[in-house]
Design a protein around this motif. Structure first.
Motif, PDB file in Angstrom:
ATOM      1  N   MET A   1      -0.873  -0.568  16.819  1.00  0.00           N
ATOM      2  CA  MET A   1       0.225  -1.162  16.049  1.00  0.00           C
ATOM      3  C   MET A   1       0.038  -2.671  15.898  1.00  0.00           C
ATOM      4  O   MET A   1       0.437  -3.251  14.885  1.00  0.00           O
ATOM      5  N   ARG A   2      -0.565  -3.294  16.889  1.00  0.00           N
ATOM      6  CA  ARG A   2      -0.867  -4.725  16.748  1.00  0.00           C
ATOM      7  C   ARG A   2      -1.933  -4.941  15.691  1.00  0.00           C
ATOM      8  O   ARG A   2      -1.841  -5.865  14.861  1.00  0.00           O
ATOM      9  N   ASN A   3      -2.951  -4.074  15.673  1.00  0.00           N
ATOM     10  CA  ASN A   3      -4.003  -4.190  14.667  1.00  0.00           C
ATOM     11  C   ASN A   3      -3.476  -3.928  13.258  1.00  0.00           C
ATOM     12  O   ASN A   3      -4.007  -4.464  12.280  1.00  0.00           O
ATOM     13  N   ALA A   4      -2.428  -3.091  13.150  1.00  0.00           N
ATOM     14  CA  ALA A   4      -1.809  -2.859  11.839  1.00  0.00           C
ATOM     15  C   ALA A   4      -1.228  -4.146  11.276  1.00  0.00           C
ATOM     16  O   ALA A   4      -1.180  -4.349  10.057  1.00  0.00           O
ATOM     17  N   VAL A   5      -0.807  -5.038  12.178  1.00  0.00           N
ATOM     18  CA  VAL A   5      -0.263  -6.330  11.758  1.00  0.00           C
ATOM     19  C   VAL A   5      -1.369  -7.341  11.498  1.00  0.00           C
ATOM     20  O   VAL A   5      -1.309  -8.124  10.542  1.00  0.00           O
ATOM     21  N   LEU A   6      -2.398  -7.318  12.320  1.00  0.00           N
ATOM     22  CA  LEU A   6      -3.465  -8.312  12.197  1.00  0.00           C
ATOM     23  C   LEU A   6      -4.366  -8.069  10.989  1.00  0.00           C
ATOM     24  O   LEU A   6      -4.971  -9.004  10.473  1.00  0.00           O
ATOM     25  N   GLY A   7      -4.455  -6.811  10.536  1.00  0.00           N
ATOM     26  CA  GLY A   7      -5.327  -6.584   9.389  1.00  0.00           C
ATOM     27  C   GLY A   7      -5.175  -5.215   8.768  1.00  0.00           C
ATOM     28  O   GLY A   7      -6.065  -4.767   8.057  1.00  0.00           O
ATOM     29  N   GLY A   8      -4.059  -4.547   9.036  1.00  0.00           N
ATOM     30  CA  GLY A   8      -3.843  -3.211   8.504  1.00  0.00           C
ATOM     31  C   GLY A   8      -2.670  -3.171   7.542  1.00  0.00           C
ATOM     32  O   GLY A   8      -2.394  -4.132   6.817  1.00  0.00           O
ATOM     33  N   THR A   9      -1.953  -2.057   7.571  1.00  0.00           N
ATOM     34  CA  THR A   9      -0.891  -1.830   6.580  1.00  0.00           C
ATOM     35  C   THR A   9       0.329  -2.726   6.774  1.00  0.00           C
ATOM     36  O   THR A   9       1.160  -2.825   5.873  1.00  0.00           O
TER      37      THR A   9
END
Length: 462
Positions: free
Chosen positions: A346-354
């Motif tokens: 979920m953190r990666n979704a913010v850093l470079g995902g949806t």
């Protein structure tokens, strides 16, 4: 909201007499017995003409009235007012919860109505008009709205797969345009790299990953003897995560949503079914329904790494403890380690995902979008998030009916509310988003829908 008691109220509770008032909805109804206090008793002597001559035995049998107790709400007035302003001309809900305590900070339903309409001589007429309104303003969508959760459901799925050993953190599935359904048919997905494992599947919101995961859980006989046994294990984990039954918020009218059990599908398919029969539930569609409160509670549970406190809007009762469910942690039975993987995704979704629009300076936000197919019109736009990542103070869920992609309306609205919460006021750099969201309408007949460039559509999908 309060009102005069009815005959049925008097029959149910001999505390009341004709002409008394009682709480009719909301907190006033839930906490009526605490707020109303106790009536006093005064026995008077009268003469044959009905004139009061004094107290019987000098008031020996009189009882003094007891005032009701004060209650303190957890609702943040500024957040609530701000959320209501942003949700003007939209159908949907905003829910914000403090994960550590379960206290509800914001509970917006839209459209709403002016409570003063239900006071005075025109109350009945006004109520009838509200009841007939096709936008259903009397429906508290935050606890009474039943929606497919869409891709916000994927973290709950992944946690079950991990706990049951269906996948590991490193297990990969392929996604070539989606999940094959047979022949040329596919359950579609948007563009991203393939194959991929659990953490990037959350960041990219890959549909195929969760379809393959559900297939491996339900159709493999290495873990469960039958598909029915496998599915009921799945269902029990979903219930432990807060789905399928009312959570128990201290407000009247909360509904249960819907998480089916194996008997539902046995009846539909005459006991001959597999994952392929119900594959849409893998991405929070099909027979799955949840309230915005339940959807937000999942975010709070992930923020807490595996437990939640039943959401409640009353923070404190004068000289009393809150009821036990509002003070007790409820554990899901899923290992904390698997929550850490989910937080990473979920953190990666913010850093470079949806969820890239939720990359707020100096605040580590973790989030997941949801784009919910709607057979009656535009897709619904949803999003869950919590922040900060390692010391969570707030969890949020946004659900906008007919709002399009998850990143289209739900994510920018979530950003506005989180910035309001974290900073106290909106940064000047984001005022244009505030104006855009405030003026956006998703009501039937609105013309505010703008088709986005293809590259943004791909980023926002899921």
């Amino acid at each position: 909201i309060g009102g005069v008691v009815s005959g049925k109220d008097i029959e149910r509770d001999d505390y009341y007499i004709p002409g008394d008032n009682s709480g009719r909805s909301g907190v006033e109804r839930s906490y009526e017995k605490i707020l109303r206090g106790e009536k006093g008793v005064e026995i008077l002597l009268r003469d044959v003409h009905g004139r009061i001559k004094g107290k019987y035995e000098n008031g020996k049998y009189d009882e003094a009235p007891v005032s009701g107790k004060n209650i303190t709400l957890s609702i943040d007035m500024e957040l609530q007012a701000y959320g209501e302003m942003i949700m003007q001309n939209k159908l949907g809900s905003i829910v914000m919860i403090e994960p550590a305590t379960g206290e509800v900070l914001c509970l917006v339903t839209s459209p709403s109505y002016d409570p003063s309409l239900l006071i005075g001589r025109q109350r009945g007429q006004n109520y009838l008009a509200l009841e007939r309104d096709p936008q259903r303003p009397l429906l508290d969508r935050s606890i009474m709205g039943s929606y497919p959760p869409g891709s916000t459901f994927k973290p709950a799925q992944g946690l079950i797969f991990l706990q049951e050993g269906v996948i590991t953190k490193d297990k990969v599935y392929s996604c070539v345009g989606g999940y094959p359904l047979g022949g040329d048919r596919r359950l579609g997905c948007h563009g991203h790299f393939s194959p991929l494992s659990y953490v990037p599947s959350l960041a990219t919101s890959c549909n195929a990953f969760y379809c393959w995961g559900l297939r491996d859980m339900l159709d493999s006989r290495s873990r469960y003897k039958t598909v029915q046994e496998a599915f009921d294990v799945w269902k029990d984990y979903m219930v432990a995560q807060g789905y399928g039954y009312p959570l128990g918020i201290d407000l009247p009218g909360e509904i249960r949503g819907h998480i089916p059990n194996s008997k539902v599908y046995d009846k539909v398919y005459n006991k001959r079914w597999s994952s392929g029969s119900i594959i849409s539930i893998s991405i929070g569609q099909g027979e799955i329904n949840a309230t915005p409160l339940q959807i937000c509670n999942l975010a709070a549970t992930i923020a807490n790494r595996g437990h939640y406190v039943v959401p409640h809007v009353v923070r404190e009762i004068q000289d009393m403890e809150l009821d036990e469910p509002y003070r007790t942690k409820k554990y899901t039975g899923i290992n904390k380690e698997y929550y850490e993987y989910t937080v990473e995704g979920m953190r990666n979704a913010v850093l470079g995902g949806t969820c890239w629009r939720l990359n707020i300076p100096d605040v580590e936000v973790c989030a997941k979008t949801g784009t919910v197919q709607n057979p009656h019109g535009r897709d619904h736009s949803s999003c869950i998030a919590f922040a900060p990542m390692n010391t969570p103070e707030v969890a949020i869920a946004i659900y906008v009916e007919n709002g399009g992609w998850g990143g289209h309306l739900a994510v920018p609205i979530a950003r506005l509310l989180l910035e309001k919460y974290c900073y106290g006021e909106l940064p000047e750099s984001n005022k244009w988003t505030e104006l855009q969201m405030q003026n956006w309408s998703t009501l039937p007949g609105s013309v505010n829908y703008i088709k986005k460039p293809k590259e943004e559509e791909e980023n926002d999908a899921g």
